[in-house]
Scaffold this active site. Structure first.
Site, short mmCIF file in Angstrom:
data_model
loop_
_atom_site.label_atom_id
_atom_site.label_comp_id
_atom_site.label_asym_id
_atom_site.label_seq_id
_atom_site.Cartn_x
_atom_site.Cartn_y
_atom_site.Cartn_z
N GLY A 63 31.82 42.36 53.44
CA GLY A 63 30.16 42.59 53.11
C GLY A 63 29.48 42.70 52.24
O GLY A 63 28.10 42.98 52.17
N GLU A 81 28.70 39.05 51.91
CA GLU A 81 28.35 38.85 53.63
C GLU A 81 26.33 39.65 52.75
O GLU A 81 25.65 38.76 53.76
CB GLU A 81 28.58 39.32 54.26
CG GLU A 81 29.76 38.43 54.47
CD GLU A 81 30.29 38.89 55.58
OE1 GLU A 81 31.09 39.93 55.60
OE2 GLU A 81 30.59 38.73 56.64
N1 COA Z 1 36.08 50.76 51.38
C1 COA Z 1 36.39 51.43 51.12
N2 COA Z 1 36.72 51.70 50.02
C2 COA Z 1 36.36 51.00 49.07
C3 COA Z 1 36.21 49.72 48.99
C4 COA Z 1 35.87 48.93 50.55
N3 COA Z 1 35.77 47.73 50.61
N4 COA Z 1 35.72 49.00 47.68
C5 COA Z 1 36.41 49.90 46.70
N5 COA Z 1 36.63 51.17 47.59
C6 COA Z 1 37.45 52.41 47.10
C7 COA Z 1 38.68 52.44 45.99
O1 COA Z 1 39.76 53.07 47.51
C8 COA Z 1 38.52 53.57 45.98
O2 COA Z 1 38.51 54.96 45.37
P1 COA Z 1 39.41 55.97 45.12
O3 COA Z 1 38.75 56.30 43.52
O4 COA Z 1 38.49 57.20 46.31
O5 COA Z 1 40.99 55.74 45.68
C9 COA Z 1 37.07 53.52 44.73
O6 COA Z 1 36.28 52.71 45.45
C10 COA Z 1 37.34 52.74 43.76
O7 COA Z 1 37.63 51.21 43.47
P2 COA Z 1 39.52 50.91 42.54
O8 COA Z 1 40.08 49.95 43.90
O9 COA Z 1 40.30 52.19 42.68
O10 COA Z 1 38.80 50.07 41.67
P3 COA Z 1 39.61 48.91 40.29
O11 COA Z 1 38.36 48.91 39.82
O12 COA Z 1 40.99 49.28 40.44
O13 COA Z 1 39.17 47.61 41.98
C11 COA Z 1 38.48 46.05 43.44
C12 COA Z 1 37.66 46.66 42.29
C13 COA Z 1 37.10 45.46 44.41
C14 COA Z 1 38.65 45.00 43.24
C15 COA Z 1 39.21 46.75 44.78
O14 COA Z 1 38.34 48.03 44.83
C16 COA Z 1 38.45 46.04 45.70
O15 COA Z 1 39.87 45.48 45.90
N6 COA Z 1 38.09 46.90 47.15
C17 COA Z 1 38.21 46.31 48.30
C18 COA Z 1 37.73 44.87 48.01
C19 COA Z 1 37.35 43.84 49.99
O16 COA Z 1 38.64 43.93 50.47
N7 COA Z 1 36.41 44.52 49.97
C20 COA Z 1 36.21 43.53 52.11
C21 COA Z 1 36.53 44.55 52.59
S1 COA Z 1 36.54 43.96 54.53
#
Ligand code: COA
Length: 260
Positions: free
Chosen positions: A112, A115
């Site tokens: 999103g 997007e």
């Molecule tokens: N929705 C909800 N929470 C999210 C999020 C999302 N799209 N993206 C990140 N977060 C949260 C994580 O759950 C984490 O929360 P917590 O600390 O309470 O556990 C926090 O944000 C930090 O993210 P984290 O994953 O620990 O950081 P990272 O540096 O290891 O990784 C990303 C960064 C962006 C690679 C990883 O967060 C990720 O893959 N996010 C989802 C991306 C995604 O699939 N988006 C499409 C959604 S339809």
């Protein structure tokens, strides 16, 4: 205006909206989407505002996607409604706003988040930006216009690859394929956007609003594509793959898709 998840800064003709949920990498929950709609509606109605910049707070993320925790347990009907409502109040709304909206992509722009950047009229990125549509890794598809706007911007083949691999591209690659217009060091991102906004604001706001309309009209034959995206997005919510994909993300493990 006061917001829970946004910071709104106004400097003469320029409004900067900072999405402010840094602990969740600025993920778009329903409340943030609603607040973005409210902020953009108010700025649209304010004749002093000529250009809007949208960016994310912190140095790590523009927006890391829709809030997975919020929709992981949705039914098919709720999934479809999530996409339809979001498209209406934010993504289509930004695209058709009658004043220029620039995405200042300051880090991860995923799902999103990408997007939202795609809905903006153009994009500028910092060198650390990483962009992608990782939805199929969660057992779902992009539901906020990604399957429609990305192929238009970077071409069908490149968009297909990015969507199917759920991979990310870096700022340089994004520049090469026209996803972003400029790439600069992070500290120069907002100054460059402000300079572009300043140049835009010297021109006729009325003419610019007509130009936005004219460009968008040329892209409007995709109405059925958007409908198909919303329907397919909803259908994903009824699959075992979706349950596994979102549960795996929230449990911080790799998904093991049953494929049904
Ligand atoms: N929705 C909800 N929470 C999210 C999020 C999302 N799209 N993206 C990140 N977060 C949260 C994580 O759950 C984490 O929360 P917590 O600390 O309470 O556990 C926090 O944000 C930090 O993210 P984290 O994953 O620990 O950081 P990272 O540096 O290891 O990784 C990303 C960064 C962006 C690679 C990883 O967060 C990720 O893959 N996010 C989802 C991306 C995604 O699939 N988006 C499409 C959604 S339809």
């Amino acid at each position: 205006m006061q917001f829970e998840n946004l910071i709104l800064e106004i400097d003469e003709h320029l409004a900067t909206i900072i999405i402010n949920r840094p602990k969740k990498l600025n993920a778009l929950n329903k409340e943030t989407i609603k607040e973005l709609h409210e902020a953009l509606s108010a700025l649209q109605a304010d004749s002093d505002i000529k250009v809007i910049i949208i960016t994310g707070s912190g140095e790590k993320a523009f927006v890391a996607g829709a809030d997975i925790a919020e929709f992981a347990h949705y039914s098919e009907a709720e999934g479809e409604e999530l996409a339809a409502h979001g498209q209406k109040i934010l993504f289509d709304f930004v695209e058709n706003l009658n004043k220029p909206v620039i995405a200042a992509v300051n880090g991860f722009a995923l799902g999103g988040g990408l997007e939202l950047a795609l809905s903006c009229h153009f994009r500028v990125a910092s060198e650390n930006a990483r962009m992608g549509l990782p939805e199929v890794s969660l057992g779902v598809i992009p539901g906020y216009g990604g399957t429609q706007r990305l192929p238009k911007l970077i071409g069908k083949g490149r968009a297909m690859e990015l969507i199917m691999t759920a991979g990310m591209i870096n700022a340089k690659e994004a520049l090469k394929c026209g996803l972003v217009n400029h790439v600069v060091p992070q500290e120069e991102l907002l100054p460059l956007c402000e300079e572009l906004a300043d140049r835009i604001s010297k021109n006729s706001p009325v003419a610019i609003s007509y130009a936005i309309k004219a460009v968008n009209t040329g892209f409007m034959n995709t109405a059925r594509g958007f409908e198909a995206e919303i329907k397919a997005f909803g259908e994903c919510f009824g699959t075992e793959d979706f349950k596994e994909g979102t549960t795996a993300f929230l449990e911080k493990r790799k998904a093991n898709f049953p494929g049904a």
